[in-house]
Design an enzyme around this catalytic site. Structure first.
Site, PDB file in Angstrom:
ATOM      1  N   ASP A  50       0.848  -1.200   0.000  1.00 13.67           N
ATOM      2  CA  ASP A  50       0.000   0.000   0.000  1.00 13.67           C
ATOM      3  C   ASP A  50       0.881   1.247   0.000  1.00 13.67           C
ATOM      4  OD1 ASP A  50      -2.303   1.872   0.978  1.00 13.67           O
ATOM      5  OD2 ASP A  50      -3.300  -0.052   0.680  1.00 13.67           O
ATOM      6  N   ASP A  51       0.332   2.343   0.425  1.00 14.97           N
ATOM      7  CA  ASP A  51       0.989   3.655   0.440  1.00 14.97           C
ATOM      8  C   ASP A  51       2.375   3.596   1.109  1.00 14.97           C
ATOM      9  OD1 ASP A  51       1.324   6.354   0.305  1.00 14.97           O
ATOM     10  OD2 ASP A  51      -0.475   6.867   1.441  1.00 14.97           O
TER      11      ASP A  51
ATOM     12  N   ASP B 182      -6.074   4.838  -5.640  1.00 14.97           N
ATOM     13  CA  ASP B 182      -6.726   5.565  -4.553  1.00 14.97           C
ATOM     14  C   ASP B 182      -7.014   7.011  -4.946  1.00 14.97           C
ATOM     15  OD1 ASP B 182      -7.698   5.928  -1.991  1.00 14.97           O
ATOM     16  OD2 ASP B 182      -5.880   5.232  -0.991  1.00 14.97           O
TER      17      ASP B 182
ATOM     18  N   CYS C  90     -10.427   2.775  -5.254  1.00 13.09           N
ATOM     19  CA  CYS C  90     -10.602   3.146  -3.848  1.00 13.09           C
ATOM     20  C   CYS C  90     -10.639   4.665  -3.810  1.00 13.09           C
ATOM     21  CB  CYS C  90      -9.382   2.606  -3.091  1.00 13.09           C
ATOM     22  SG  CYS C  90      -9.172   3.206  -1.414  1.00 13.09           S
TER      23      CYS C  90
ATOM     24  N   ASP D 232     -12.803   2.445   4.557  1.00 12.01           N
ATOM     25  CA  ASP D 232     -11.620   2.363   5.417  1.00 12.01           C
ATOM     26  C   ASP D 232     -11.983   1.763   6.775  1.00 12.01           C
ATOM     27  OD1 ASP D 232      -9.684   3.285   3.753  1.00 12.01           O
ATOM     28  OD2 ASP D 232      -9.743   5.363   4.439  1.00 12.01           O
TER      29      ASP D 232
HETATM   30  C1  DGJ Z   1      -6.970   5.371   1.917  1.00 14.02           C
HETATM   31  C2  DGJ Z   1      -7.334   3.939   1.631  1.00 14.02           C
HETATM   32  O1  DGJ Z   1      -8.693   3.741   1.778  1.00 14.02           O
HETATM   33  C3  DGJ Z   1      -6.517   3.031   2.546  1.00 14.02           C
HETATM   34  O2  DGJ Z   1      -6.888   1.709   2.364  1.00 14.02           O
HETATM   35  C4  DGJ Z   1      -5.070   3.247   2.249  1.00 14.02           C
HETATM   36  O3  DGJ Z   1      -4.774   2.825   0.958  1.00 14.02           O
HETATM   37  C5  DGJ Z   1      -4.708   4.700   2.442  1.00 14.02           C
HETATM   38  N1  DGJ Z   1      -5.583   5.563   1.688  1.00 14.02           N
HETATM   39  C6  DGJ Z   1      -3.275   4.959   2.048  1.00 14.02           C
HETATM   40  O4  DGJ Z   1      -2.942   6.277   2.106  1.00 14.02           O
END
Ligand code: DGJ
Length: 720
Positions: free
Chosen positions: A362-363, A474, A522, A544
């Site tokens: 992820d991020d 995202d 997302c 989230d």
């Molecule tokens: C928001 C997303 O909904 C999370 O799952 C994650 O990817 C964060 N952003 C990362 O910044």
């Protein structure tokens, strides 16, 4: 043929498998809606609504009974005697906004018209389209109304094209491609509202006189209001009563308007609205709207939902989404920004041993991304975290025998980034005004082709030769200060719409450039949980919020309009507690299963349990992905949630009962599985117990334990 024109009555009749939609040409001019409901023979279609009301304007020649303010219309125009909420407002050279399009011709054809760079229902062998052409003599504009029919799932879509064939520029100030006038108002309206971390709460309220609406001015469909709405009989249940469903195949700002008028009729409008949209058409130019969709069910709300589920699965989502979705281990809740090669390779190793298909990084992997204050826009690996580079890291992950996914947020830029320092004008902003930040970031101007091209070049280079299986795309803020440096002042109203077209262009490019990768979309969870996004990804990160109690509500409400295949559902940290892990797993089975927890801190017992869960899920994951959904108890109404999925030949059923925190101990619920085949025998593969289909149909008793974290799961298979 699904679509016919009946000369005698001058009616267009559109039939789907179970529904009929009809409207008539009146006086060679108006398009009067006559019927939408259960499939009927054309002889049974009702008459046009011609009735006199005082204060209703009319054309002298036709007389007082014929007012556009009373007709049920297929498309209504601002300023021409229809005082209800309008479908189209078009400002021509006279500056008044008044137009009066009149019917000109029609065409029926197989397939559909493609929409210019916008997502839309994919035509299948049954798809047919009705094109109606209307003209406005003063502005010289031509309007094409489209009705595309997806007969198998009882879906009719509506979109419009406006061509400026006049001698002056015109400006579209309101655009609502779907108009439906119903001759009744004794209906409830169902909508989905929410906020970040608590998307898609269900609201059901009776219609009232006046306009009731949901919409977004945020540049994304938003966590706050989803574009899906439904109207149903006030007594309609899952299985009984009439229900009409509506949605918009679009991911940006939108408006759903419902007006109950003086005649006790109801007008539904779905589209771009007027607040965040205007569009100038130079001479010879044309504009194509996004597509809105509607469905009707005579057999309750559940059938309306299933119509949308089938349509979205078969005609919207990429075909690959029909195949098993990977069970991912995502790093976000386990690591947040604290990731590096060493930690993630350990994750990959453990994930493989535990039976995961994929590790999703992820991020935090790029630029100076150690927190959310920097790095967005700098899409190259952070060498402190990945000393040998991304390509070498991904190779090592792959060598562990597991697939690899990576997070991106292409539409955004942090002020603290090389990209922003080089191109501050690429962020949306209004000259002379301080741009607002949200999560310390600005929104890139996707209406600017140069920005989109630049992103393509950058991602092309960054991911060149790297074997990526999955992108998590995202979007973590909404649009404010919407000004584009490439649009002239009189065209600034196009920024929202052009932004979305830029996003769709980049999404399509990703699909073509990385054909072996799939996309999960997302937006801070479910901020763009819409049919538009569903066209590009195999699933959407629903929220989230991974708290299982909240998720039970979110998922049950989302199923009103969207299939389980779109819903990415993760099991998050169960604090080492096996009972909670089991509960979270059963909640996540409502959609596509994944996990988001620190596998390096898990006991062997927990890891073994997860391995068993993944194996079990794989034995029945096609049921949620492809099966029909039947809701038995909505958690918003009862103390628990109950539903089942059933496959096409009804040989497999997955029944789930999820208790809320405060369920009454010992209360017994009778759950009727009406889709079971009466004379068949089913075995619950989890408990070994057998049930006759007849018993399942009459109802089985499930006792609620009243204990926290309790859920019952039955996987019923028909004995042959
Ligand atoms: C928001 C997303 O909904 C999370 O799952 C994650 O990817 C964060 N952003 C990362 O910044």
């Amino acid at each position: 043929m699904s679509i016919r024109f009946i000369k005698d009555t001058q009616q267009f009749v559109i039939n789907t498998k179970n529904t009929t939609y009809a409207f008539a040409i009146h006086r060679d001019r108006y398009l009067c809606h006559t019927y939408y409901g259960k499939r009927v023979r054309s002889a049974a279609l009702p008459e046009k609504r011609l009735k006199m009301y005082s204060f209703a304007p009319y054309i002298a020649e036709y007389g007082e009974k014929e007012s556009p303010d009373i007709f049920m219309q297929e498309c209504s125009f601002y300023g021409s005697g229809d005082f209800r909420a309008n479908s189209l407002r078009l400002c021509s050279a006279d500056g008044t906004g008044v137009t009066d399009f009149v019917y000109s011709s029609y065409r029926i054809f197989k397939g559909r018209r493609e929409l210019d760079g916008l997502p839309a229902g994919r035509a299948d062998e049954h798809t047919q389209t009705l094109e109606i052409t209307m003209t406005d003599s003063v502005s010289g504009c031509k309007l094409m109304l489209y009705y595309t029919v997806f007969a198998e799932n009882d879906i009719i879509s509506r979109y419009m094209v406006i061509e400026n064939l006049g001698e002056h520029s015109v400006r579209i100030d309101k655009c609502m491609p779907l108009t439906l006038d119903l001759p009744r108002s004794d209906l409830d309206m169902i909508s989905l509202y929410g906020r970040h971390n608590h998307e898609v709460n269900l609201q059901r309220v009776p219609l009232h006189h006046g306009v009731q609406s949901v919409g977004s001015r945020r540049g994304a469909t938003s966590h706050q209001y989803n574009p899906f709405i439904a109207l149903c009989d006030s007594k309609a249940t899952e299985e009984k009563g009439e229900a009409y469903g509506f949605n918009f195949v679009y991911s940006g700002s939108f408006l759903d308007e419902v007006e109950v008028d003086q005649t006790n009729g109801t007008r539904v409008l779905i589209g771009l609205g007027s607040e965040c949209f205007s569009y100038t058409l130079g001479v010879g130019e044309s504009f194509c709207s996004p597509e809105a969709v509607m469905t009707y069910s005579a057999n309750g709300i559940g059938q309306m939902s299933r119509n949308f589920h089938g349509f979205i699965r078969n005609n919207i989502m990429p075909p690959v989404s029909l195949e098993p979705h990977p069970v991912v281990l995502n790093t976000w809740e386990a690591c947040y920004f604290r990731i590096n090669e060493e930690i993630l390779l350990d994750f990959a190793r453990e994930a493989k041993k535990t039976g995961f298909d994929m590790l999703v990084m992820d991020d935090g992997w790029f630029g100076k991304r150690n927190n959310d204050r920097a790095g967005l826009g700098d899409w190259f690996e952070n060498r402190e975290k990945f000393p040998d580079g991304l390509a070498s890291f991904v190779k090592k992950v792959k060598a562990e025998g597991i697939k690899f996914g990576i997070w991106v947020e292409p539409e955004m830029v942090n002020p603290d980034s090389d990209l922003y320092r080089a191109h501050p004008e690429w962020a949306l902003r209004v000259e002379g005004r301080e741009p607002l930040r949200s999560r310390h970031q600005f929104v890139l101007d996707m209406a600017n082709d140069e920005v989109v091209e630049y992103l393509m070049e950058m991602f092309d280079k960054t991911f060149e030769g790297i074997d990526i299986d999955y992108f998590k795309w995202d979007m973590n803020r909404h649009m404010s200060n919407v000004g584009s440096s490439v649009l002239a002042p009189e065209r600034q109203g196009e920024a929202h719409f052009r932004y979305m077209k830029g996003v769709y262009k980049l999404l399509s490019w990703f699909g073509k450039r990385f054909p072996n990768a799939v996309i999960e979309t997302c937006s801070g969870g479910g901020g763009r949980y819409d049919i538009g996004m569903m066209q590009y990804g195999i699933q959407i990160w629903t929220s989230d919020n991974t708290n299982p109690y909240d998720r039970t509500y979110i998922q049950a409400s989302a199923m009103m309009g969207y299939p389980a295949a779109t819903m990415s559902c993760h099991v998050s940290d169960p604090h080492g507690d096996l009972k909670s892990l089991d509960y979270r797993y059963k909640v996540a089975l409502g959609g596509m299963l994944g996990y988001e927890l620190n596998i390096l801190k898990m006991s062997d017992e927990i890891k073994e349990t997860i391995a068993r869960q993944i194996a079990e899920y794989k034995s029945f994951d096609s049921l949620a992905r492809l099966g029909d959904y039947h809701s038995l108890a909505l958690p918003t109404k009862y103390g628990y949630s109950a539903y089942y999925y059933v496959n096409a030949d009804r040989s497999e059923i997955l029944l789930s009962v999820i208790e809320k925190k405060d369920c009454k101990k010992g209360s017994t619920k009778l759950l009727k599985i009406r889709e079971a085949i009466a004379d068949a025998i089913y075995t619950d593969k989890r408990s070994g117990k057998q049930y006759s289909g007849e018993t399942l149909r009459r109802g089985i008793s499930v006792e609620l334990s009243g204990e926290p974290d309790s859920a019952t799961l039955m996987y019923l298979q028909r004995e042959i």
